[in-house]
Design a protein around this motif. Sequence first.
Motif, PDB file in Angstrom:
ATOM      1  N   ALA A  46       0.820  -1.215  -0.175  1.00  0.00           N
ATOM      2  CA  ALA A  46       0.128   0.098  -0.129  1.00  0.00           C
ATOM      3  C   ALA A  46       0.849   1.274  -0.028  1.00  0.00           C
ATOM      4  O   ALA A  46       0.623   2.289  -0.586  1.00  0.00           O
ATOM      5  CB  ALA A  46      -0.909  -0.074   1.369  1.00  0.00           C
ATOM      6  N   ILE A  47       1.927   1.198   0.630  1.00  0.00           N
ATOM      7  CA  ILE A  47       2.935   2.322   0.828  1.00  0.00           C
ATOM      8  C   ILE A  47       3.484   2.716  -0.528  1.00  0.00           C
ATOM      9  O   ILE A  47       3.572   3.901  -1.186  1.00  0.00           O
ATOM     10  CB  ILE A  47       3.876   2.134   1.968  1.00  0.00           C
ATOM     11  CG1 ILE A  47       3.193   2.581   3.227  1.00  0.00           C
ATOM     12  CG2 ILE A  47       5.078   3.209   1.810  1.00  0.00           C
ATOM     13  CD1 ILE A  47       4.262   2.056   4.419  1.00  0.00           C
ATOM     14  N   LEU A  48       4.117   1.467  -0.896  1.00  0.00           N
ATOM     15  CA  LEU A  48       4.583   1.598  -2.431  1.00  0.00           C
ATOM     16  C   LEU A  48       3.649   2.078  -3.462  1.00  0.00           C
ATOM     17  O   LEU A  48       3.935   2.773  -4.276  1.00  0.00           O
ATOM     18  CB  LEU A  48       5.222   0.239  -2.702  1.00  0.00           C
ATOM     19  CG  LEU A  48       6.737  -0.173  -2.126  1.00  0.00           C
ATOM     20  CD1 LEU A  48       6.963  -1.581  -2.543  1.00  0.00           C
ATOM     21  CD2 LEU A  48       7.738   1.042  -2.630  1.00  0.00           C
ATOM     22  N   GLY A  49       2.366   1.825  -3.201  1.00  0.00           N
ATOM     23  CA  GLY A  49       1.499   2.204  -4.290  1.00  0.00           C
ATOM     24  C   GLY A  49       1.065   3.448  -4.228  1.00  0.00           C
ATOM     25  O   GLY A  49       0.564   4.228  -5.245  1.00  0.00           O
ATOM     26  N   ILE A  50       1.276   4.174  -3.152  1.00  0.00           N
ATOM     27  CA  ILE A  50       0.900   5.679  -3.029  1.00  0.00           C
ATOM     28  C   ILE A  50       2.219   6.588  -2.905  1.00  0.00           C
ATOM     29  O   ILE A  50       1.987   7.803  -3.078  1.00  0.00           O
ATOM     30  CB  ILE A  50      -0.137   5.984  -2.193  1.00  0.00           C
ATOM     31  CG1 ILE A  50       0.439   5.753  -0.655  1.00  0.00           C
ATOM     32  CG2 ILE A  50      -1.524   5.089  -2.207  1.00  0.00           C
ATOM     33  CD1 ILE A  50      -0.445   6.283   0.516  1.00  0.00           C
ATOM     34  N   ALA A  51       3.373   5.868  -2.573  1.00  0.00           N
ATOM     35  CA  ALA A  51       4.681   6.658  -2.703  1.00  0.00           C
ATOM     36  C   ALA A  51       4.795   7.469  -3.583  1.00  0.00           C
ATOM     37  O   ALA A  51       5.499   8.468  -3.629  1.00  0.00           O
ATOM     38  CB  ALA A  51       5.616   5.581  -2.377  1.00  0.00           C
ATOM     39  N   TRP A  52       4.451   7.158  -4.918  1.00  0.00           N
ATOM     40  CA  TRP A  52       4.667   7.788  -6.197  1.00  0.00           C
ATOM     41  C   TRP A  52       4.302   9.293  -6.177  1.00  0.00           C
ATOM     42  O   TRP A  52       4.795  10.218  -6.942  1.00  0.00           O
ATOM     43  CB  TRP A  52       4.234   7.094  -7.391  1.00  0.00           C
ATOM     44  CG  TRP A  52       3.008   6.665  -7.535  1.00  0.00           C
ATOM     45  CD1 TRP A  52       2.302   5.778  -7.058  1.00  0.00           C
ATOM     46  CD2 TRP A  52       2.101   7.524  -8.260  1.00  0.00           C
ATOM     47  NE1 TRP A  52       1.164   5.856  -7.553  1.00  0.00           N
ATOM     48  CE2 TRP A  52       0.799   6.914  -7.975  1.00  0.00           C
ATOM     49  CE3 TRP A  52       2.297   8.628  -9.036  1.00  0.00           C
ATOM     50  CZ2 TRP A  52      -0.441   7.597  -8.863  1.00  0.00           C
ATOM     51  CZ3 TRP A  52       1.132   9.317  -9.567  1.00  0.00           C
ATOM     52  CH2 TRP A  52      -0.232   8.533  -9.435  1.00  0.00           C
ATOM     53  N   ILE A  53       3.181   9.320  -5.541  1.00  0.00           N
ATOM     54  CA  ILE A  53       2.222  10.472  -5.522  1.00  0.00           C
ATOM     55  C   ILE A  53       3.231  11.858  -4.942  1.00  0.00           C
ATOM     56  O   ILE A  53       2.979  12.858  -5.466  1.00  0.00           O
ATOM     57  CB  ILE A  53       1.017  10.561  -4.649  1.00  0.00           C
ATOM     58  CG1 ILE A  53       0.110   9.584  -5.668  1.00  0.00           C
ATOM     59  CG2 ILE A  53       0.127  11.813  -4.533  1.00  0.00           C
ATOM     60  CD1 ILE A  53      -1.043   8.886  -4.850  1.00  0.00           C
ATOM     61  N   PHE A  54       3.627  11.395  -3.880  1.00  0.00           N
ATOM     62  CA  PHE A  54       4.505  12.649  -3.174  1.00  0.00           C
ATOM     63  C   PHE A  54       5.660  13.189  -3.810  1.00  0.00           C
ATOM     64  O   PHE A  54       5.601  14.565  -3.864  1.00  0.00           O
ATOM     65  CB  PHE A  54       4.693  12.242  -1.607  1.00  0.00           C
ATOM     66  CG  PHE A  54       3.751  11.516  -0.793  1.00  0.00           C
ATOM     67  CD1 PHE A  54       2.972  12.659  -0.114  1.00  0.00           C
ATOM     68  CD2 PHE A  54       3.499  10.204  -0.551  1.00  0.00           C
ATOM     69  CE1 PHE A  54       1.975  12.060   0.447  1.00  0.00           C
ATOM     70  CE2 PHE A  54       2.632   9.682   0.394  1.00  0.00           C
ATOM     71  CZ  PHE A  54       1.712  10.811   0.551  1.00  0.00           C
ATOM     72  N   PRO A  55       6.257  12.616  -4.762  1.00  0.00           N
ATOM     73  CA  PRO A  55       7.218  13.443  -5.603  1.00  0.00           C
ATOM     74  C   PRO A  55       6.692  14.189  -6.701  1.00  0.00           C
ATOM     75  O   PRO A  55       7.376  15.308  -6.999  1.00  0.00           O
ATOM     76  CB  PRO A  55       8.143  12.505  -5.861  1.00  0.00           C
ATOM     77  CG  PRO A  55       8.190  11.100  -5.175  1.00  0.00           C
ATOM     78  CD  PRO A  55       6.758  11.295  -4.723  1.00  0.00           C
ATOM     79  N   LEU A  56       5.463  13.820  -6.981  1.00  0.00           N
ATOM     80  CA  LEU A  56       4.754  14.350  -8.124  1.00  0.00           C
ATOM     81  C   LEU A  56       3.893  15.378  -7.804  1.00  0.00           C
ATOM     82  O   LEU A  56       3.485  16.330  -8.590  1.00  0.00           O
ATOM     83  CB  LEU A  56       4.051  13.304  -8.833  1.00  0.00           C
ATOM     84  CG  LEU A  56       4.868  12.277  -9.809  1.00  0.00           C
ATOM     85  CD1 LEU A  56       4.128  11.484 -10.471  1.00  0.00           C
ATOM     86  CD2 LEU A  56       5.840  13.097 -10.489  1.00  0.00           C
ATOM     87  N   MET A  57       3.721  15.751  -6.548  1.00  0.00           N
ATOM     88  CA  MET A  57       2.801  16.795  -6.068  1.00  0.00           C
ATOM     89  C   MET A  57       3.207  18.228  -6.421  1.00  0.00           C
ATOM     90  O   MET A  57       2.275  18.876  -7.056  1.00  0.00           O
ATOM     91  CB  MET A  57       2.495  16.586  -4.557  1.00  0.00           C
ATOM     92  CG  MET A  57       1.523  15.582  -4.068  1.00  0.00           C
ATOM     93  SD  MET A  57       1.333  15.249  -2.508  1.00  0.00           S
ATOM     94  CE  MET A  57       0.287  16.582  -1.911  1.00  0.00           C
ATOM     95  N   PRO A  58       4.550  18.583  -6.453  1.00  0.00           N
ATOM     96  CA  PRO A  58       4.516  19.730  -6.814  1.00  0.00           C
ATOM     97  C   PRO A  58       4.550  19.975  -8.368  1.00  0.00           C
ATOM     98  O   PRO A  58       4.176  21.112  -8.779  1.00  0.00           O
ATOM     99  CB  PRO A  58       6.300  19.887  -6.368  1.00  0.00           C
ATOM    100  CG  PRO A  58       6.446  19.023  -5.280  1.00  0.00           C
ATOM    101  CD  PRO A  58       5.349  17.908  -5.666  1.00  0.00           C
ATOM    102  N   LEU A  59       4.918  18.950  -9.019  1.00  0.00           N
ATOM    103  CA  LEU A  59       4.508  18.840 -10.644  1.00  0.00           C
ATOM    104  C   LEU A  59       3.182  19.036 -10.864  1.00  0.00           C
ATOM    105  O   LEU A  59       2.833  19.851 -11.832  1.00  0.00           O
ATOM    106  CB  LEU A  59       4.970  17.868 -11.209  1.00  0.00           C
ATOM    107  CG  LEU A  59       4.927  17.403 -12.589  1.00  0.00           C
ATOM    108  CD1 LEU A  59       5.890  18.550 -13.538  1.00  0.00           C
ATOM    109  CD2 LEU A  59       5.358  16.146 -13.247  1.00  0.00           C
ATOM    110  N   ILE A  60       2.330  18.512 -10.272  1.00  0.00           N
ATOM    111  CA  ILE A  60       0.763  18.411 -10.409  1.00  0.00           C
ATOM    112  C   ILE A  60       0.562  19.880 -10.213  1.00  0.00           C
ATOM    113  O   ILE A  60      -0.444  20.406 -10.853  1.00  0.00           O
ATOM    114  CB  ILE A  60       0.202  17.422  -9.678  1.00  0.00           C
ATOM    115  CG1 ILE A  60       0.397  16.189 -10.072  1.00  0.00           C
ATOM    116  CG2 ILE A  60      -1.545  17.892  -9.825  1.00  0.00           C
ATOM    117  CD1 ILE A  60      -0.235  14.924  -9.505  1.00  0.00           C
TER     118      ILE A  60
END
Length: 71
Positions: A46-60
Amino acid sequence: MRRRTRSLLGAIAMIAFVIVYAPLAMALADSRIAETPAVVQSVLYAILGIAWIFPLMPLIRWMERPDRDPT
């Protein structure tokens, strides 16, 4: 830069990030997580599944920023 252009560039950057992140997450899961108990595996997946969101938040946020008025 217009919002439409930012969205295109951001989408390309997100795809590139996921192409790199997914194999790394799968390799980590295959090498380390497979040896843990089932409950721990569920939490780690579950952590690996959502971890990609945090580095991409500034980009979004950058992609969704409104256009500036040319005045």
